[in-house]
Design an enzyme around this catalytic site. Structure first.
Site, short mmCIF file in Angstrom:
data_model
loop_
_atom_site.label_atom_id
_atom_site.label_comp_id
_atom_site.label_asym_id
_atom_site.label_seq_id
_atom_site.Cartn_x
_atom_site.Cartn_y
_atom_site.Cartn_z
N PRO A 1 18.38 37.19 109.82
CA PRO A 1 17.27 37.04 110.78
C PRO A 1 15.94 36.59 110.16
O PRO A 1 14.96 36.50 110.88
CB PRO A 1 17.16 38.45 111.36
CG PRO A 1 17.65 39.36 110.28
CD PRO A 1 18.68 38.60 109.51
N GLY A 2 15.90 36.33 108.87
CA GLY A 2 14.68 35.77 108.29
C GLY A 2 13.80 36.79 107.58
O GLY A 2 12.71 36.45 107.12
N LYS B 1 14.32 38.30 104.69
CA LYS B 1 14.19 37.93 103.27
C LYS B 1 13.38 36.65 103.14
O LYS B 1 12.56 36.52 102.24
CB LYS B 1 15.56 37.75 102.62
CG LYS B 1 16.32 39.06 102.42
CD LYS B 1 17.55 38.84 101.55
CE LYS B 1 18.43 40.07 101.50
NZ LYS B 1 19.18 40.29 102.75
N ASP C 1 25.11 24.23 109.05
CA ASP C 1 26.19 24.95 108.38
C ASP C 1 26.06 24.77 106.86
O ASP C 1 26.29 23.68 106.34
CB ASP C 1 27.53 24.41 108.89
CG ASP C 1 28.71 25.07 108.21
OD1 ASP C 1 28.50 25.91 107.31
OD2 ASP C 1 29.85 24.72 108.58
N CYS D 1 25.74 42.67 101.46
CA CYS D 1 25.47 44.05 101.86
C CYS D 1 26.81 44.75 102.05
O CYS D 1 27.03 45.45 103.03
CB CYS D 1 24.63 44.10 103.12
SG CYS D 1 25.38 43.26 104.50
C1 LIG Z 1 14.67 42.62 110.09
O1 LIG Z 1 13.48 43.07 110.68
C2 LIG Z 1 13.65 43.65 111.98
C3 LIG Z 1 12.27 43.97 112.53
O2 LIG Z 1 11.58 44.86 111.69
C4 LIG Z 1 14.53 44.87 111.85
O3 LIG Z 1 14.72 45.44 113.11
C5 LIG Z 1 15.86 44.49 111.27
O4 LIG Z 1 16.65 45.64 111.05
C6 LIG Z 1 15.68 43.75 109.94
N1 LIG Z 1 16.98 43.23 109.56
C7 LIG Z 1 17.42 43.24 108.33
C8 LIG Z 1 18.78 42.68 108.13
O5 LIG Z 1 16.78 43.68 107.39
#
Ligand SMILES: *[C@@H]1O[C@H](CO)[C@@H](O)[C@H](O)[C@H]1NC(C)=O
Ligand SMILES: *[C@@H]1O[C@H](CO)[C@@H](O)[C@H](O)[C@H]1NC(C)=O
Length: 278
Positions: free
Chosen positions: A72-73, A75, A120, A199
């Site tokens: 989700p960005g 990192k 991809d 992970c």
């Molecule tokens: C990414 O950030 C969101 C918002 O803080 C959080 O809910 C989510 O768990 C995080 N995801 C990862 C894979 O760290």
């Protein structure tokens, strides 16, 4: 109970067991950590090993960095901040909605050095590419650093009471990881750094992938995944002791080669390895 001093204004709620602290006014300029701040997306949560993963990549201004599986960005935005928004970061994710979400996170946080594409990554290198600026695929030897935070069986995630994955599904991840790895090696510049992370806790997605990559790509050299906070790689899974000491495996396991601070053992299961290319 309400209390204030020159550092904090805070409430301490004493429940029947345990303590909850609600910070109202931190002395630092950091935003107050509460649900509101998370829901706006100005701050993204990361577990400790994911943060360490960013440190291992160590994004610097003016570096050209590829984040191959970026959604989700969290990192990606960490790397952008680490470079003071001055690296050139390309974030890829196969799903258009997920790539859009990375863009949105960067916008909310005022990050401008990231360009996200729906693409991809198993096909992200091509001799026919016109260059990094024209978007994926990219020419070989394009990036100073590549982060391959690979899709994985995710068995390190917590809490996890039930998992419906079959052994066959768990065993299938290594194929896509290998494809991604091969592309990562191609797009990485000679002298560049590749960080591989998952992970999960299976040996074949972690130590096994490192051993496979070192054999398959003679141009790769395993380097210490510093800063090291986690444990060593597992024994008898294709890595010798020197190599086991260069990777990081997060989890509750005890470790005969390296003493791990107990606070770092209480994290999700995670694995990090770093390579240089010659
Ligand atoms: C990414 O950030 C969101 C918002 O803080 C959080 O809910 C989510 O768990 C995080 N995801 C990862 C894979 O760290
Ligand atoms: C969270 O913190 C912000 C900033 O201080 C504040 O405006 C907001 O009311 C807080 N929200 C909650 C749910 O405590």
């Amino acid at each position: 109970k309400g209390q204030a001093d020159k550092h904090f204004t805070y409430f301490v709620l004493i429940i029947s067991s345990g303590i909850a602290v609600h910070t109202i006014l931190p002395a630092s300029k950091l935003p107050v950590v509460n649900e509101t701040i998370y829901s706006k997306g100005e701050v993204l949560l990361q577990n400790l090993p994911s943060i360490v993963c960013g440190w291992v990549l160590d994004a610097k201004p003016n570096e050209c960095i590829l984040d191959m599986c970026a959604a989700p960005g969290n990192k990606t935005t960490h790397l952008a901040e680490m470079s003071n928004d001055q690296a050139t970061i390309i974030a890829l994710d196969k799903t258009p909605q997920k790539a859009a979400k990375i863009k949105e996170s960067c916008d909310i946080q005022g990050i401008t050095c990231v360009t996200a594409y729906a693409f991809d990554s198993t096909k992200c290198c091509s001799e026919e590419s016109k260059g990094i600026n024209s978007g994926p695929p990219f020419p070989p030897n394009s990036f100073d650093k590549v982060l391959l935070d690979a899709p994985c069986s995710g068995l390190g995630q917590r809490p996890q009471l039930v998992n419906k994955m079959t052994p066959k599904m768990i065993g299938s991840y290594k194929f896509v990881q290998r494809k991604l790895f091969a592309e990562a090696v191609k797009v990485l510049k000679v002298g560049g750094k590749l960080v591989y992370s998952t992970c999960t806790i299976t040996e074949e997605e972690n130590e096994g992938m490192v051993a496979w990559a070192l054999e398959k790509f003679p141009c790769l050299k395993l380097i210490p995944a510093e800063p090291i906070l986690g444990g060593t790689g597992l024994p008898n899974k294709g890595l010798n002791d020197a190599q086991r000491l260069m990777v990081q495996r997060f989890g509750p396991e005890d470790n005969e080669l390296r003493k791990v601070d107990p606070i770092y053992k209480d994290s999700i299961g995670f694995f990090i390895a770093a390579f240089s290319k010659s």
